[in-house]
Design an enzyme around this catalytic site. Structure first.
Site, PDB file in Angstrom:
ATOM      1  N   TYR B 436     -25.725 -58.773 -69.734  1.00  0.00           N
ATOM      2  CA  TYR B 436     -26.192 -59.644 -70.742  1.00  0.00           C
ATOM      3  C   TYR B 436     -27.203 -60.720 -69.946  1.00  0.00           C
ATOM      4  CZ  TYR B 436     -22.182 -63.202 -70.818  1.00  0.00           C
ATOM      5  OH  TYR B 436     -21.210 -63.732 -70.482  1.00  0.00           O
ATOM      6  N   GLU B 437     -28.314 -61.073 -70.925  1.00  0.00           N
ATOM      7  CA  GLU B 437     -29.362 -61.922 -70.527  1.00  0.00           C
ATOM      8  C   GLU B 437     -30.177 -61.176 -69.395  1.00  0.00           C
ATOM      9  OE1 GLU B 437     -29.812 -64.325 -72.201  1.00  0.00           O
ATOM     10  OE2 GLU B 437     -27.992 -64.771 -73.124  1.00  0.00           O
TER      11      GLU B 437
END
Lengths: 316, 590, 249
Positions: B436-437
């Protein structure tokens, strides 16, 4: 050397704690006097005290001022007696009363004090636990008067003497009204008090809920045991917090400590590892409790506890 | 699961000695960040984390989140634990005092973030995202939006969320098609957003969603995307939350890890459109979102460090307790910590964690300089370093996070694969951090193309100049000469890879991006470990009373130099010696 | 009402102490130190009295080397109003500590002195009682409840087997037991505020108190380990062994 033992009593009977503290008093000097201080009606206690092996004489000081175990008048009277009587040692059991009163006596006498001695090496040298029992300190008392409380689980009771020691009455002191008794609520439980019980059965988070403690209570009733708990069980709300055994709860040293569903966190061990015999029931064979247990039962406590109860009942 | 104790002494070493609190506390507005404050702040964060957050880590993982008609319910105890965090003022640790923040350095905030993530990564995700929302609103929001929403976001009373992803728009956000139609002073938002962390829950009275959407007449692609603030509940003039806005969680994802963090499919506008307010300029949404995205990337790197620390503590405690086999040459059964291979695993965990922690904190200190340095040149240079270090930490620390939490399981043997010990949870939780990110691949691309190649390697080269001086200082220590030389060689290797990429570029650069990122991460981690070794060696020479601490520090650095730097070298070969191997096969040959 | 509360800096309760190989004591170098947990409860009690309007000033005192100002700052962050650091490098025993506190009590004239029931390092459980004795004040040890009343304080005390309440004429000394309260977590803004609260330093000699020598520490040892136990097969075997072998049931 003359030693004064402070009797632990409830106004009617001499506490077992005193019989054990008497062993320590004997190790401090040749003989010891016993002070029975309390409200009117303590003659029975004095009679019992007269039968403690090694007691030279019993001093009975009865007065309303001492009826409620208030530390201020009691400590003051003891301090006066120590000065007037030329005692060079004062010993009491490390009960909640002893812990309350004795340091005040030491303060009044302006001497140091040895708390919770677990062994008397000689008249001046003691062993006492520090850091919640994780270390033992050997200390020598340099003051003229030695003030000592003893951890009663570390001493045996003295025997009954063949002849009773003589008893002398003491007058009460004149004490300023610093405090007064309001009321008390002693635990209503049928079983013995956790701190003094001969057998303690404790439950941990492994019990999974408050209901499972009923199972332990049943077992405790069978054995005349008190019920204790780990901090995890208390924190989880399974049982009241005054049942907590451990560094931050009660420190117990019964004849038998049975740990059920307790993993054995350091802080719990600190509260029970001086028990004479430790038995543990736990599902996880890696549980640290087994490192201190004399008897280890690896298995499901929900099966083992009822089986244990059965085994106890059928053999009796 | 063992108890968690925040490594306060280690964090203080990194802040005060390794990164240098003096440099940060000298910045305008940070004068209060003295060593005694740092210590008190870390001790108190450690306490709340250890006593309140950490005991919920495993129970939260087991219970997970629950969705019913009233919305999402966090696991038992989470609401109280989060509220204790908010009431303690921890959320706004580095935020502007004008909005209720404490105005403390990012350097210190970074240390506390690690602590929250070690204690309970799933819960720590909530403030992680709020921090990004605060930043986006602070920089781009109108005064009236700030007046209504910034203070409760800073305090954490109303957490923030980031709404980017849609089913067809993941790493490529230009494909977003959530609509925002103007209506008076606001917009009506319609569409679905996927993977919204803490998108709905019952820990707080309100939630502030930052949503990327397209206005009706917007152009296609990135420039058509704007940012909107969508309150979960409407806020009255007195700032009290009331009726729910037209946004609801319609599904929760079933995930490998972070079970206690609800990952929501949020539906906006099922009943005519959620009310949203434009943040910043129309068409600048994606750009603005990257403000918070970059912060969040850094924080995810720090998060990985946090999970590694926790996994290390768990593995170490288990290794001390578990008796199995005998010591080499011994006859009595021994705890497994006495077995050399277990030592190797623990040292690897420890060294990797320390190196990544130092890099993360270094970047945090540069953020402070970038934000507050009176000299514009200094601020700009620091800004470039933050940009360089961010993908590096995000990429390397999370990849190591996966590796080290896996080692944590390995230390436990069979018990590690059993959920009961808690070791497996760290591995499952850590797994998301490389994704994620922005995945590691995205970080590698960002690092290689935008942070290194775009300025011809200049920013990196300046860092390497500094690192070379430190390597020389290391080589001068009698006990550490070999390590100093090894560090210098590793720095040279990184320069060679950089030159190779500058010369070749194109697809070769993309194929080599991840090995290059990992090489850079390992080498710069080594730079910080080398500096730590010098500091520790000096402290020992000066007969510090904390001998055990500094000896361990130095020994861990030595281990790093001997075990991690050769791996950096191996990654370097992946960059320079690929010779087209990665891209050789045609698609149909797979 | 003015409350004086004491705070001792001790080895943190989570630290597993190790006895020094030469038996001279326990290893306290580079070990985490904290406020004595019982003192923390006492500080919390004092702060609650202040918040309830029953106390108007809470003064915290700690005795020891410079580092003890850490625990004073913690107490200030918890809500105490000002601090006093009695500076000494000597390791004091309860008699000297109680002498110093008695002297401070004469100067500060508090209505109530709140202390932890014992410090978790030496586990003496003496200082408060000694102090109360020296001052000729009433004492309420092992408190699980404190209610100020007219010129008095009603203290619920934990005693073996239950609780008992006593009324103490003020001024008085009260010691906190575990269940008196649950100390709050320090808030971040309060850490910053604590920095600005007054902290007065004085030396032990300023109070006219010397060190003490009532007890000499001859040595410290590890407690004896237990013999390895036996594994029993089932509950029946456990019952049999407890009865026949250990003879405890």
């Amino acid at each position: 050397m003359s030693i004064l033992l402070i009797a632990e009593h409830d106004g009617r009977t001499l506490g077992e704690a005193s019989r054990r503290a008497a062993s320590a008093a004997r190790q401090l000097g040749e003989g010891y006097d016993v002070l029975v201080i309390g409200g009117p009606g303590c003659v029975g206690v004095a009679d019992a005290a007269a039968g403690l092996d090694g007691a030279v004489q019993v001093l009975l000081c009865e007065d309303d001022a001492y009826a409620d175990d208030l530390a201020e008048p009691v400590a003051e009277r003891i301090a006066t007696l120590v000065r007037d009587g030329g005692y060079d040692g004062v010993v009491a059991a490390g009960t909640s009363t002893g812990k309350d009163v004795m340091p005040r006596v030491a303060g009044l006498l302006d001497v140091a004090m040895v708390s919770d001695a677990v062994a008397v090496e000689n008249g001046r040298t003691f062993i006492r636990p520090i850091y919640a029992g994780n270390a033992l300190a050997r200390v020598r008392c340099e003051d003229v008067v030695r003030v000592v409380t003893v951890r009663t689980s570390a001493f045996d009771s003295v025997a009954e003497a063949d002849t009773a020691a003589p008893c002398e009455r003491l007058s009460a002191g004149d004490h300023p009204p610093l405090s007064r008794f309001v009321d008390e609520s002693l635990s209503a439980g049928d079983g013995p008090d956790l701190a003094n019980a001969r057998v303690v059965i404790s439950g941990g988070r492994g019990l999974g809920g408050a209901e499972a403690f009923d199972m332990l209570r049943e077992l405790a009733a069978e054995l005349g045991a008190a019920v204790g708990a780990s901090r995890a069980a208390v924190d989880a709300g399974y049982i009241a917090n005054d049942c907590q055994v451990g560094q931050t709860g009660k420190i117990v040293a019964p004849e038998l400590y049975l740990a059920v569903g307790i993993s054995g966190a350091i802080q719990h061990l600190a509260g029970m590892k001086d028990s004479r015999v430790i038995a543990a029931i736990n599902r996880d064979e890696e549980a640290p409790i087994f490192q201190v247990a004399d008897y280890a039962l690896v298995g499901d406590l929900f099966e083992a506890v009822p089986q244990l109860l059965d085994a106890l009942r059928t053999r009796q | 699961m063992t108890a968690y104790f925040a490594p306060v002494r280690e964090l203080r070493f990194v802040i005060e000695e390794l990164i240098g609190l003096d440099r940060v506390a000298a910045l305008p507005g940070l004068e209060e960040a003295t060593p005694d404050v740092v210590e008190a702040v870390l001790e108190e964060a450690a306490r709340l984390a250890g006593e309140v957050w950490s005991p919920l880590n495993r129970s939260g993982d087991e219970a997970g989140c629950r969705l019913d008609e009233t919305g999402v319910h966090a696991p038992a105890g989470f609401r109280e634990a989060y509220q204790a965090f908010v009431e303690g003022g921890w959320n706004g640790i580095a935020a502007d005092p004008d909005w209720g923040g404490q105005g403390l350095p990012e350097l210190l905030a970074c240390a506390t973030q690690e602590v929250w993530n070690s204690a309970n990564m799933a819960l720590a995700l909530c403030p992680l995202l709020t921090a990004g929302a605060v930043l986006a609103l602070e920089r781009h929001g109108s005064d009236s939006l700030k007046q209504r929403f910034l203070a409760p976001l800073v305090s954490g009373e109303w957490p923030g969320t980031m709404n980017l992803t849609e089913p067809q728009a993941g790493s490529d956000l230009s494909a977003i098609n959530t609509r925002a139609v103007p209506e008076g002073d606001h917009y009506r938002i319609t569409g679905q957003k996927l993977f919204i962390t803490w998108g709905d829950h019952d820990m707080t009275e309100n939630i502030v969603h930052l949503v990327l959407a397209r206005t009706p007449d917007a152009e296609a692609g990135n420039r058509g995307i704007s940012m909107f603030l969508v309150p979960h509940r409407f806020v009255d003039d007195a700032g009290r939350p009331g009726e729910r806005n037209d946004v609801r969680c319609v599904a929760l994802e079933h995930k490998l890890g972070i079970h206690a963090s609800p990952t929501c499919l949020l539906s906006f506008g099922d009943d005519g459109g959620a009310v949203g307010y434009l943040v910043g300029e129309p068409g600048r949404g994606l750009h603005q979102m990257f403000t918070m995205m970059n912060e969040a990337r850094h924080k995810v790197g720090v998060q990985a460090v946090g999970v590694c620390e926790r996994a290390y503590q768990q593995a170490r405690d288990y290794a001390r307790e578990r008796v199995q086999g005998r010591r080499p040459g011994g006859s009595r059964p021994a705890a497994i910590i006495h077995h050399p291979d277990v030592r190797r695993m623990l040292m690897t965990m420890r060294a990797g964690t320390e190196a990544m922690r130092a890099l993360g904190m270094l970047a945090a200190a540069e953020m402070d300089v970038a934000r507050r340095a009176p000299d514009n040149g200094d601020a700009a240079a620091a800004e470039r370093r933050v940009a360089l270090l961010t993908p590096l930490i995000k990429g390397t620390a999370t990849e190591l996070g996966h590796e080290l939490t896996s080692l944590g399981v390995q230390v436990h043997g069979g018990m590690g694969y059993v959920e009961e010990t808690g070791a497996a949870q760290y591995l499952r939780d850590a797994r998301i951090t490389t994704i994620y990110e922005g995945t590691t691949g995205i970080q590698a691309q960002d690092f290689t193309l935008r942070r290194v190649l775009r300025d011809g390697g200049e920013t990196l080269s300046a860092v390497l100049d500094e690192a070379e001086a430190d390597a020389a200082a290391l080589a001068e220590r009698d006990a550490l000469a070999v390590e100093g030389k090894a560090l210098r060689a590793a720095l040279d290797g990184l320069r060679r890879s950089t030159v190779h990429l500058l010369e070749h570029g194109g697809e070769a650069a993309l194929a080599g991006a991840t090995p290059y990122l990992m090489q850079a991460g390992f080498v710069l981690g080594g730079w910080q470990m080398g500096r730590a070794a010098v500091l520790a060696d000096r402290a020992l020479e000066a007969d510090t009373p904390e001998r055990a601490f500094y000896e361990a520090k130095r020994a861990t650095a030595v281990f790093y130099m001997r075990h991690f730097l050769p791996r950096a070298d191996a990654f370097g070969h992946g960059v320079t010696d690929d010779n087209g191997a990665t891209l050789f096969l045609a698609e149909e040959q797979f | 009402m003015k409350v004086l509360v004491t705070a001792k800096r001790v080895v943190d309760h989570n630290v597993r102490v190790r006895v020094r190989p030469d038996g001279s004591g326990v290893d306290t170098a580079s070990v985490k130190m904290s406020m004595n947990p019982f003192d923390e409860i006492a500080v919390e009690a004092a702060v609650r009295l202040r918040e309830a309007g029953q106390a108007d000033e809470v003064v915290v005192v700690s005795i020891g080397e410079k580092a003890v100002t850490d625990v004073i700052r913690t107490a200030l962050a918890l809500g105490a109003d000002r601090g006093i650091h009695v500076d000494t490098d000597a390791e004091l025993q309860p008699p000297a500590v109680s002498r110093a506190l008695a002297e401070l009590a004469v100067r500060e004239t508090p209505d109530l002195i709140l202390m932890g029931k014992q410090a978790i390092d030496d586990d003496s459980n003496q200082t408060a009682q000694m102090l109360a004795g020296r001052l000729g004040w009433g004492q309420g040890t092992f408190a699980c409840g404190i209610e100020p009343a007219d010129g008095e304080v009603i203290v619920a005390r934990e005693v073996d087997g239950g609780t008992r309440r006593v009324a103490l004429r003020l001024p008085a000394v009260v010691t906190a037991d575990l269940r008196l309260n649950e100390p709050r977590y320090v808030k971040l803004p309060d850490i910053m505020k604590a920095k600005r609260k007054p902290l007065e330093a004085m030396s032990l000699a300023d109070l006219g108190v010397a060190g003490d020598a009532g007890l000499t520490l001859l040595g410290v040892s590890e407690p004896p380990g237990r013999e390895p136990g036996v594994r029993v097969a089932d509950a029946a075997e456990l019952a049999a062994r407890l009865r026949d072998e250990a003879q405890v049931i």
